[in-house]
Scaffold this motif. Structure first.
Motif, PDB file in Angstrom:
ATOM      1  N   PHE A  93      -1.778   1.723  -1.068  1.00  0.00           N
ATOM      2  CA  PHE A  93      -2.580   2.758  -0.422  1.00  0.00           C
ATOM      3  C   PHE A  93      -2.068   2.934   0.998  1.00  0.00           C
ATOM      4  O   PHE A  93      -2.184   2.017   1.821  1.00  0.00           O
ATOM      5  CB  PHE A  93      -4.054   2.370  -0.436  1.00  0.00           C
ATOM      6  CG  PHE A  93      -4.554   2.027  -1.813  1.00  0.00           C
ATOM      7  CD1 PHE A  93      -4.248   2.841  -2.896  1.00  0.00           C
ATOM      8  CD2 PHE A  93      -5.300   0.896  -2.039  1.00  0.00           C
ATOM      9  CE1 PHE A  93      -4.683   2.536  -4.171  1.00  0.00           C
ATOM     10  CE2 PHE A  93      -5.741   0.575  -3.309  1.00  0.00           C
ATOM     11  CZ  PHE A  93      -5.428   1.398  -4.376  1.00  0.00           C
ATOM     12  N   PRO A  94      -1.492   4.086   1.318  1.00  0.00           N
ATOM     13  CA  PRO A  94      -0.796   4.211   2.594  1.00  0.00           C
ATOM     14  C   PRO A  94      -1.724   4.179   3.796  1.00  0.00           C
ATOM     15  O   PRO A  94      -1.277   3.910   4.898  1.00  0.00           O
ATOM     16  CB  PRO A  94      -0.104   5.581   2.481  1.00  0.00           C
ATOM     17  CG  PRO A  94      -0.869   6.330   1.458  1.00  0.00           C
ATOM     18  CD  PRO A  94      -1.426   5.314   0.510  1.00  0.00           C
TER      19      PRO A  94
ATOM     20  N   TRP B 205     -14.220   6.401 -10.932  1.00  0.00           N
ATOM     21  CA  TRP B 205     -13.709   7.634 -10.326  1.00  0.00           C
ATOM     22  C   TRP B 205     -14.359   7.940  -8.986  1.00  0.00           C
ATOM     23  O   TRP B 205     -13.718   8.493  -8.091  1.00  0.00           O
ATOM     24  CB  TRP B 205     -13.833   8.815 -11.299  1.00  0.00           C
ATOM     25  CG  TRP B 205     -15.244   9.298 -11.520  1.00  0.00           C
ATOM     26  CD1 TRP B 205     -16.093   8.895 -12.499  1.00  0.00           C
ATOM     27  CD2 TRP B 205     -15.953  10.275 -10.750  1.00  0.00           C
ATOM     28  NE1 TRP B 205     -17.292   9.524 -12.384  1.00  0.00           N
ATOM     29  CE2 TRP B 205     -17.232  10.387 -11.327  1.00  0.00           C
ATOM     30  CE3 TRP B 205     -15.630  11.042  -9.636  1.00  0.00           C
ATOM     31  CZ2 TRP B 205     -18.196  11.252 -10.813  1.00  0.00           C
ATOM     32  CZ3 TRP B 205     -16.598  11.905  -9.124  1.00  0.00           C
ATOM     33  CH2 TRP B 205     -17.867  12.001  -9.710  1.00  0.00           C
ATOM     34  N   LYS B 206     -15.620   7.535  -8.837  1.00  0.00           N
ATOM     35  CA  LYS B 206     -16.289   7.806  -7.567  1.00  0.00           C
ATOM     36  C   LYS B 206     -15.640   7.010  -6.434  1.00  0.00           C
ATOM     37  O   LYS B 206     -15.343   7.534  -5.361  1.00  0.00           O
ATOM     38  CB  LYS B 206     -17.779   7.439  -7.676  1.00  0.00           C
ATOM     39  CG  LYS B 206     -18.608   8.550  -8.281  1.00  0.00           C
ATOM     40  CD  LYS B 206     -20.044   8.111  -8.459  1.00  0.00           C
ATOM     41  CE  LYS B 206     -20.162   7.268  -9.713  1.00  0.00           C
ATOM     42  NZ  LYS B 206     -21.510   6.833 -10.048  1.00  0.00           N
ATOM     43  N   ALA B 207     -15.414   5.728  -6.727  1.00  0.00           N
ATOM     44  CA  ALA B 207     -14.788   4.872  -5.709  1.00  0.00           C
ATOM     45  C   ALA B 207     -13.368   5.334  -5.425  1.00  0.00           C
ATOM     46  O   ALA B 207     -12.913   5.318  -4.282  1.00  0.00           O
ATOM     47  CB  ALA B 207     -14.788   3.419  -6.189  1.00  0.00           C
ATOM     48  N   ARG B 208     -12.660   5.747  -6.488  1.00  0.00           N
ATOM     49  CA  ARG B 208     -11.285   6.211  -6.286  1.00  0.00           C
ATOM     50  C   ARG B 208     -11.272   7.422  -5.365  1.00  0.00           C
ATOM     51  O   ARG B 208     -10.459   7.533  -4.463  1.00  0.00           O
ATOM     52  CB  ARG B 208     -10.635   6.588  -7.632  1.00  0.00           C
ATOM     53  CG  ARG B 208     -10.464   5.428  -8.564  1.00  0.00           C
ATOM     54  CD  ARG B 208      -9.402   5.719  -9.593  1.00  0.00           C
ATOM     55  NE  ARG B 208      -9.762   6.715 -10.574  1.00  0.00           N
ATOM     56  CZ  ARG B 208     -10.340   6.428 -11.735  1.00  0.00           C
ATOM     57  NH1 ARG B 208     -10.622   5.187 -12.059  1.00  0.00           N
ATOM     58  NH2 ARG B 208     -10.626   7.391 -12.592  1.00  0.00           N
ATOM     59  N   ILE B 212      -9.782   6.465  -1.813  1.00  0.00           N
ATOM     60  CA  ILE B 212      -8.350   6.785  -1.829  1.00  0.00           C
ATOM     61  C   ILE B 212      -8.108   8.258  -1.534  1.00  0.00           C
ATOM     62  O   ILE B 212      -7.488   8.615  -0.538  1.00  0.00           O
ATOM     63  CB  ILE B 212      -7.715   6.425  -3.194  1.00  0.00           C
ATOM     64  CG1 ILE B 212      -8.094   5.017  -3.622  1.00  0.00           C
ATOM     65  CG2 ILE B 212      -6.207   6.634  -3.157  1.00  0.00           C
ATOM     66  CD1 ILE B 212      -7.592   3.936  -2.709  1.00  0.00           C
ATOM     67  N   THR B 213      -8.628   9.128  -2.398  1.00  0.00           N
ATOM     68  CA  THR B 213      -8.276  10.535  -2.279  1.00  0.00           C
ATOM     69  C   THR B 213      -8.838  11.156  -1.007  1.00  0.00           C
ATOM     70  O   THR B 213      -8.121  11.808  -0.251  1.00  0.00           O
ATOM     71  CB  THR B 213      -8.786  11.304  -3.505  1.00  0.00           C
ATOM     72  OG1 THR B 213      -8.373  10.602  -4.672  1.00  0.00           O
ATOM     73  CG2 THR B 213      -8.222  12.705  -3.533  1.00  0.00           C
ATOM     74  N   LEU B 214     -10.124  10.933  -0.759  1.00  0.00           N
ATOM     75  CA  LEU B 214     -10.766  11.592   0.370  1.00  0.00           C
ATOM     76  C   LEU B 214     -10.122  11.225   1.714  1.00  0.00           C
ATOM     77  O   LEU B 214      -9.796  12.125   2.503  1.00  0.00           O
ATOM     78  CB  LEU B 214     -12.266  11.290   0.354  1.00  0.00           C
ATOM     79  CG  LEU B 214     -13.127  12.252   1.160  1.00  0.00           C
ATOM     80  CD1 LEU B 214     -12.898  13.681   0.701  1.00  0.00           C
ATOM     81  CD2 LEU B 214     -14.593  11.898   1.038  1.00  0.00           C
ATOM     82  N   PRO B 215      -9.906   9.946   1.985  1.00  0.00           N
ATOM     83  CA  PRO B 215      -9.268   9.632   3.281  1.00  0.00           C
ATOM     84  C   PRO B 215      -7.886  10.258   3.425  1.00  0.00           C
ATOM     85  O   PRO B 215      -7.502  10.664   4.525  1.00  0.00           O
ATOM     86  CB  PRO B 215      -9.160   8.102   3.270  1.00  0.00           C
ATOM     87  CG  PRO B 215     -10.111   7.634   2.244  1.00  0.00           C
ATOM     88  CD  PRO B 215     -10.275   8.725   1.256  1.00  0.00           C
ATOM     89  N   LEU B 216      -7.145  10.321   2.317  1.00  0.00           N
ATOM     90  CA  LEU B 216      -5.811  10.897   2.404  1.00  0.00           C
ATOM     91  C   LEU B 216      -5.866  12.413   2.513  1.00  0.00           C
ATOM     92  O   LEU B 216      -4.956  13.057   3.024  1.00  0.00           O
ATOM     93  CB  LEU B 216      -4.978  10.498   1.176  1.00  0.00           C
ATOM     94  CG  LEU B 216      -4.627   9.014   1.091  1.00  0.00           C
ATOM     95  CD1 LEU B 216      -3.921   8.695  -0.202  1.00  0.00           C
ATOM     96  CD2 LEU B 216      -3.758   8.605   2.278  1.00  0.00           C
ATOM     97  N   LEU B 217      -6.972  12.976   2.019  1.00  0.00           N
ATOM     98  CA  LEU B 217      -7.112  14.419   2.028  1.00  0.00           C
ATOM     99  C   LEU B 217      -7.735  14.916   3.335  1.00  0.00           C
ATOM    100  O   LEU B 217      -7.595  16.096   3.680  1.00  0.00           O
ATOM    101  CB  LEU B 217      -7.980  14.843   0.828  1.00  0.00           C
ATOM    102  CG  LEU B 217      -8.157  16.321   0.542  1.00  0.00           C
ATOM    103  CD1 LEU B 217      -6.812  16.958   0.266  1.00  0.00           C
ATOM    104  CD2 LEU B 217      -9.084  16.537  -0.633  1.00  0.00           C
ATOM    105  N   ALA B 218      -8.392  14.023   4.070  1.00  0.00           N
ATOM    106  CA  ALA B 218      -9.179  14.440   5.233  1.00  0.00           C
ATOM    107  C   ALA B 218      -8.407  15.322   6.215  1.00  0.00           C
ATOM    108  O   ALA B 218      -8.929  16.358   6.645  1.00  0.00           O
ATOM    109  CB  ALA B 218      -9.748  13.213   5.941  1.00  0.00           C
TER     110      ALA B 218
END
Lengths: 387, 303
Positions: A93-94, B205-208, B212-218
């Protein structure tokens, strides 16, 4: 690191996966015993990564089932299988530090904070990254990222660790180190590991058992020794270092071996599986099993070796440190790859002596071996290391 | 490397050119000239001209008289609030609605092109056509109200046009495709194996999504919000066509238009335009400060 959700055995039953109309994996039957190190070996596109992803739950099966002891698990989502996985590109996780990457799985299990901290620290210590805990993955070298990926997978003490070509992005030296490291971790933690690779040497040196795949089909399952000495067919042989694969015809098959002819050659070999006279065959021999003798030096000694003698002309000589990799061509135009400690030069007339017991004869089947041999042409790792 | 070049001093002309090239200064920079002229002529100059104009009020009273006039007149001052009340919710809605749709549409599947096309078509319509459609569809005798009445959900037609909601819908229809396209590209820049890795580590999926996705997408969300907000903040045609331009949707651009083309008071109009720009900058600054708290590096994907 003692508790484990262990199992006695993991059974893959007729596992298959189709993409579009294409079979990526067919009828994989495999029983993995606890504590085993299994390598899935094959060229790219052979279905080994598909098999791994099916095991992890990242790909649904199109046929068959997977059983953990008496529990069917192929219907479970990946997060409920409890397997650890190391990805080819590490998939760290980057946006998280090394510590958070390793702690992530423990946090998902809602363990107490103190235990998370303790186990994270222990896993990071195991892969010797203590001084990098606060760094982001982008600040680490490839080998360090690799270690984080391993720590992240094993910190959960998974019942099964899946590794998808974890060393393929590392340089040769680091790859050798990490090979030992992975094997050490596997043994010291009593893990069960399924390891995907296209590197036969890696598979042979690390695994307890190998599964050789080709075009989605299992070719052979066995210990490294079995595969190395008795490949089931010439596809496996080609992958196990039988770089010289020749298409010939069997003319006699009896207790004394098989006589094969073609391209102006008449050779005696050992049948690897049922071969009958009159059948088209593929014969295989490893470069290191062929002895090179200068043409003029006593032909008598060669005859004593009870080998097959093939006159040939040296064409290419590569220096590999302790030995020379030689490509020699017979009068009929067949190329033989040979390894020899003797210094020869291009243009030399030599006699290749092939011991009959080292010349394996396989039925040809429907396909033909490719004209250039299957093994990759770079020098393999052990030779580089030995220089 | 730089020490090596400074120690050995070859013919100075050559080494200087090398040193400059190392910092990205070479003849290729000349390619920037047309763009630079364009930006100077069509953006910087008009902006500075307007800025200068805003400090020269028609009726005198000092450089800041027009700004003072704007902020002391409640009728003018309230346009800021009215515009923000439209633009912020509309931009938020566009961003938040895009995320789940784009999230579902990351992968490859049959019909993706068709769905993307349908979602993006409103960009090509233009505000006026959208407004016409809204008037017909959401009007008191439009299909929407007639349907609701027919199935007995309401007795009186809902008032959905010529007020706040008409403009809001119009902003969503024109702003959503932008937000969706941007967020889709940000999302496909995130390496999908990250989520798979998280799944093998026990994250549902909620935790993912959350970890993961949300912080990278912010950062992408912040950028998308800024762009759709700026689009919505300068709303003009739909505020007149489907809004209530004398009341609740008298947005700031209407105030500037009236100053410029009804009162012919260019300095006052320029002052309003400057205020408009300042408000936008403040909102964007707030968003970017929020964004700076997140990870900004590579997201592992094709970027």
């Amino acid at each position: 690191m003692t508790r484990k959700e262990s199992f006695e055995q993991l059974r893959l039953d007729n596992v298959g996966r189709r993409f579009g109309g294409q079979d990526a994996l067919q009828d994989l039957d495999l029983t993995i015993r606890a504590g085993e190190f299994i390598a899935l070996l094959g060229p790219s596109g052979c279905g080994k990564s598909t098999a791994l992803n099916c095991l992890a739950g990242l790909l649904p099966l199109t046929s068959g089932s997977i059983w953990q002891d008496d529990k069917r698990i192929d219907t479970l989502p990946p997060e409920r299988r409890g397997f650890g996985m190391v990805f080819q590109n590490y998939a760290l996780f980057p946006h998280m530090t090394v510590r958070s990457n390793v702690a992530f799985g423990l946090q998902m299990r809602r363990l107490p904070k103190a235990e998370i901290a303790e186990r994270t620290a222990a896993a990071i210590r195991l892969v010797q990254l203590e001084e990098h805990v606060g760094k982001l993955p982008g600040q680490l070298s490839g080998g360090q990222q690799q270690r984080v990926a391993i720590a992240r997978a094993i910190v959960l003490e998974p019942s099964l660790v899946l590794m998808d070509e974890p060393l393929s992005n590392l340089d040769a030296k680091l790859r050798l180190e990490m090979r030992t490291e992975i094997r050490r971790i596997h043994q010291s933690l009593g893990l069960t590991t399924v390891y995907v690779t296209h590197d036969q040497e890696e598979a042979l040196s690390m695994a307890d058992r190998l599964v050789v795949l080709r075009s989605g089909q299992v070719q052979q399952i066995g210990t490294p020794e079995e595969l190395h000495t008795r490949p089931a067919n010439w596809h496996v042989a080609g992958f196990m270092g039988f770089r010289n694969l020749l298409e010939l015809d069997a003319t006699r098959a009896d207790g004394g071996g098989v006589v094969v002819e073609g391209h102006g050659l008449r050779l005696t070999g050992a049948p690897a599986s049922g071969v009958s006279a009159g059948e088209p065959v593929v014969v295989g021999v490893r470069p290191e099993d062929i002895v090179v003798q200068p043409r003029d030096s006593g032909a008598a000694s060669a005859r004593d070796a009870a080998g097959n003698e093939v006159p040939a002309t040296v064409e290419v000589v590569e220096y590999h440190g302790r030995e020379f990799a030689v490509e020699a061509r017979t009068r009929s135009g067949l190329a033989f790859h040979v390894k020899t400690p003797e210094r020869v030069a291009p243009g030399n007339e030599v006699t290749l002596v092939i011991p009959a017991e080292r010349l394996l004869v396989f039925p040809r089947g429907d396909e033909r071996p490719p004209a250039p041999a299957l093994e990759r042409s770079e020098p393999s790792l052990s030779e580089v290391g030995s220089t | 490397m730089s020490t090596a070049t400074s120690r050995s001093t070859p013919p100075t002309g050559l080494s200087r050119r090398h040193r400059l090239a190392e910092r990205g200064i070479d003849s290729q920079l000349l390619l920037l000239v047309p763009a630079l002229v364009f930006v100077l002529g069509l953006f910087i100059y008009p902006f500075l001209y307007g800025l200068g104009l805003s400090f020269q009020p028609t009726n005198g009273g000092g450089a800041f008289a027009d700004y003072q006039r704007f902020f002391t007149d409640a009728f003018q001052r309230d346009t800021i609030w009215k515009t923000l009340r439209l633009a912020i919710p509309a931009a938020l809605f566009n961003v938040l609605a895009s995320v789940p749709i784009a999230y579902r549409m990351r992968g490859r599947f049959r019909g993706k092109r068709l769905i993307t096309t349908l979602l993006v078509v409103p960009i090509t319509l233009g505000t006026v056509l959208t407004a016409e459609g809204l008037l017909n569809f959401l009007g008191p005798a439009g299909w929407f109200n007639r349907t609701l009445q027919a199935i007995g959900l309401i007795d009186q037609p809902l008032r959905l046009i010529n007020n706040y909601w008409g403009v809001f819908f119009s902003l969503v229809i024109t702003g959503f495709p932008f937000a969706f396209l941007l967020i889709l590209s940000y999302l496909s820049g995130i390496d999908p194996t990250l989520e798979r890795a998280a799944a093998t580590m026990g994250a549902d999926w909620k935790a993912r999504f959350r970890r993961i996705t949300l912080p990278l997408l912010a950062p992408g969300l912040a950028t998308t919000f800024c762009l759709t907000f700026v689009l919505a903040f300068s709303v003009f045609p739909s505020a007149i066509l489907v809004g209530n331009p004398t009341g609740e949707t008298r947005v700031i651009s209407i105030a500037a238009y009236q100053a410029a083309y009804e009162q012919y008071d260019y300095p006052f109009a320029s002052a309003i335009a400057m205020i408009m720009g300042a408000v936008e900058l403040i909102v964007i600054a707030v968003v970017l400060v929020w964004r700076s708290r997140f990870y900004k590096g590579a997201t592992g994907g094709k970027g």
